[in-house]
Structures are given as C-alpha cells and as structure tokens.
Design an enzyme around this catalytic site. Structure first.
Site: not given
Ligand code: ATP
Length: 342
Positions: A124, A169, A201, A225, A229
C-alpha cells in the site's frame, strides 16, 4: 480544556453513521462533564465533487490541528484520503478489535481478538508501475516500522490474553523475514507474552474454523486489511467492526467498513462508528490523563452491549428492522438511564 475533534462525514452511509456517533459523543460529553468540540473536515468522493479534490487543503489543516479525528467511510477516493492520511500523519498502527456481542447471531459466541495491522508500508506504499503488458507493485517493509508495530502488538497483548500471533508468508516471500526478526526481537522485552507464527493462508482458515485461539494478530498492511473483513464476518457484521489509526502524536478513528453503496443509508448500522468513538475517548482519556473520559468510554461500550440484546435495536444487517436513528435514540435512552441510576 476543550478537545477539538475533526469530523470527516465521508460518503455513502458515512454521513448517517457519523451523525449518529457525533450525537452520542455530544450527549456523553455533556452527561459526564468533559468538553468536546467538533470541526467538519469534508473529504472523499463528495468533497471531490464539491471542492475539486478528495482531501482539500483546508480539511487537511483542520484534521492536523485537531486533537483527534473521527472519520466516516469514503468511497472511490479512499486511497487519496485514508491511505494518504495514514502515511502523511504517520499513523502507523491500525488497531482493530473483533468480539462477538451477546444478542447478535453469529457462528461463534466467544470471539475476542485484536488485529494489529502495520499501516504505512507494504504493497500500500503505492510504488507501482502499470503498463499495457505488465504491472509491478513494490512491497516495502522497513525494520523501523516492523519494530514499532510489533511493540504495539505486544503492549496490547500484555494487557489482554498475552498471546501474539505474527502472520506472514515467509515460506514464499523472504521479505517477511524482516517482520519475523523484528517480532522475535521485541518479544524478548515481553517475557509473559507467548508468541507464535502462522502463515497467512493458515491464519485465514483458523480465523473461520477456530477464532477463539487468537488474542492479538500482528500483520502487514494488506494481510491485515483482508483478515479484518474476514474477522468482521465471524463476529456477525461489518457494521460492528471498528478501528483506530494511531501514531505517536495523533489518532484517527473509523469503522472498518466502506460506504455500503448497496443499502439504504437510513438503515446503516451505526455501531461500528459509535465504537470507533469509544476508542477515540479511550485514546484521548489516556493521552490527557482524563479519568472521566475513560469512564465514559467504558460506559459507552456497556451501553452498546445492552442495546444489542434488544432485537428492536438491531439494524437489517443484524436481522432487525431498526434505522440508524432508532439505534441512536435507544443508545441515548439506555446511557442516560444508566447514568441516573449509577
Ligand atoms: P466500499 O466500496 O466503500 O468499500 P463495499 O460495499 O465494497 O463499499 P463495505 O461498505 O465494507 O464494502 O460493505 C460490505 C458489505 O457489508 C455490504 O454488503 C454492505 O452493505 C455491508 N455493510 C458494511 N457496513 C455496513 C453497515 N454499517 N451497516 C450495514 N451494512 C453494512
């Protein structure tokens, strides 16, 4: 001494949920006897339409000279508003609590976790090159940013269930080694906090299959981010998910959700925005050593807990039929009743 709050109403459901949170703050500050004053700082798609830019200089100056900012969701121009503010004001810690609320139907009943998301770097950062035949985006991590966000995560965990899960990761992208190393370095200063590492994951899977195992999740900007959600879905609705963007000097408080263009704004759930205001009172109360404000923040949360147990106070995202205004009115009734009887 007055505390000046800059307010970004935002787009879509933003003005509705921000109006609700502002009303709650006005009532609570009067009931508890501390000063809050508000200055509107238009930003987002509506500001772009009215003033030609999504974050007019006047709004930015108002935000920067306020004590804290209460922000509603903004639409297409989110990158020019919130991503810009996070980087410009160095609001490096995005703190996102997720808990299940009694009265709200969800698959799990005892979720209580916090996502601590690094807020200024990663993909970002905006270092991109997009051509006709290719696209490149740079993932940027620095040791300084990894150390300071890890410190925030450990501080929060120390005051809670004392467990930090660092999510990365590293098996595929060795850049994540920087976050790993910083986390284990910071962990040495927090001997009572347990640390574990989980690949993103696997973390996404465990969040839906065993969310109770988490206390504080420490992760990078984009993973934070996305996992946020997911966590919001676990606790019942994005309309219940709130967050703080904190730097060393300034704090900006907002719901996790976006502008919800698919719903009638009058029926938006204002709880996330109200709980973002609770985080703001907590942060201001600690910063200014104001115990009354801290008490008001605790009572605000208790009022939300009580409110959500009444089906008549639930908005459609939670299976009810209440409007944002109904929720606000009910909130004020419960708060003032509690205040009279305490
Ligand atoms: P944006 O483009 O602004 O991010 P979006 O629709 O992609 O908007 P969200 O606004 O986060 O993303 O909404 C995702 C889903 O959650 C939508 O179905 C939306 O209606 C619902 N939702 C989000 N916030 C609320 C809220 N406060 N009250 C009710 N429903 C909400």
């Amino acid at each position: 001494m007055a505390n000046l709050i800059s307010v970004i109403p935002g787009d879509g459901i933003g003005p509705v949920v921000v109006r609700s949170a502002k009303k709650v703050l006005e009532v609570i500050s009067e009931a508890y006897g501390f000063n809050l004053s508000f200055v509107e700082a238009p930003a987002g798609d509506s500001a772009k339409k009215d003033f030609g830019e999504p974050l007019p200089k006047d709004s930015f100056d108002k935000i920067r000279s306020s004590d804290a900012c209460l922000k509603g969701p903004v639409g297409e121009s989110a990158k020019d508003v919130i991503v810009f503010l996070r980087q410009k004001l160095d609001l490096y810690a995005n703190i996102r609590p997720f808990r299940t609320f009694p009265g709200v139907s969800s698959k799990w009943s005892d979720v209580d976790l916090v996502i601590v998301r690094e807020n200024t770097e990663d993909l970002y950062k905006g270092l991109e090159d997009v051509g006709e035949e290719y696209a490149v985006a740079l993932m940027v991590l620095t040791k300084k940013a990894c150390l300071r966000i890890a410190n925030v995560a450990f501080q929060i965990a120390e005051a809670r269930k004392k467990r930090v899960t660092v999510v990365h990761k590293v098996n595929v992208l060795k850049s994540f080694e920087l976050l790993r190393r910083a986390t284990f370095e910071v962990a040495k200063s927090y001997p009572y906090v347990t640390i574990e590492e989980v690949l993103v994951d696997n973390a996404a899977y465990q969040l839906v299959s065993n969310p109770q195992k988490f206390d504080v999740i420490l992760t990078t900007n984009m993973f934070g981010d996305i996992l946020s959600d997911e966590a919001a879905g676990i606790v019942g609705s994005l309309g219940l998910a709130y967050s703080a963007n904190i730097g060393d000097e300034f704090g900006l408080f907002e719901p996790v959700h976006g502008t919800a263009p698919d719903i009638n704004p009058l029926y938006a759930n204002p709880i996330a925005q109200i709980m973002a205001s609770k985080m703001m009172l907590e942060w201001l109360g600690k910063k200014k050593n104001n115990t009354v404000m801290l008490k008001a923040a605790r009572d605000l949360e208790d009022t939300v807990l009580c409110l959500l147990q009444d089906p008549k106070s639930l908005t459609p995202d939670l299976g009810g039929r209440a409007t944002a205004e109904d929720v606000t009115k009910r909130f004020i009734e419960i708060l003032l009743k509690g205040k009279r009887t305490s």
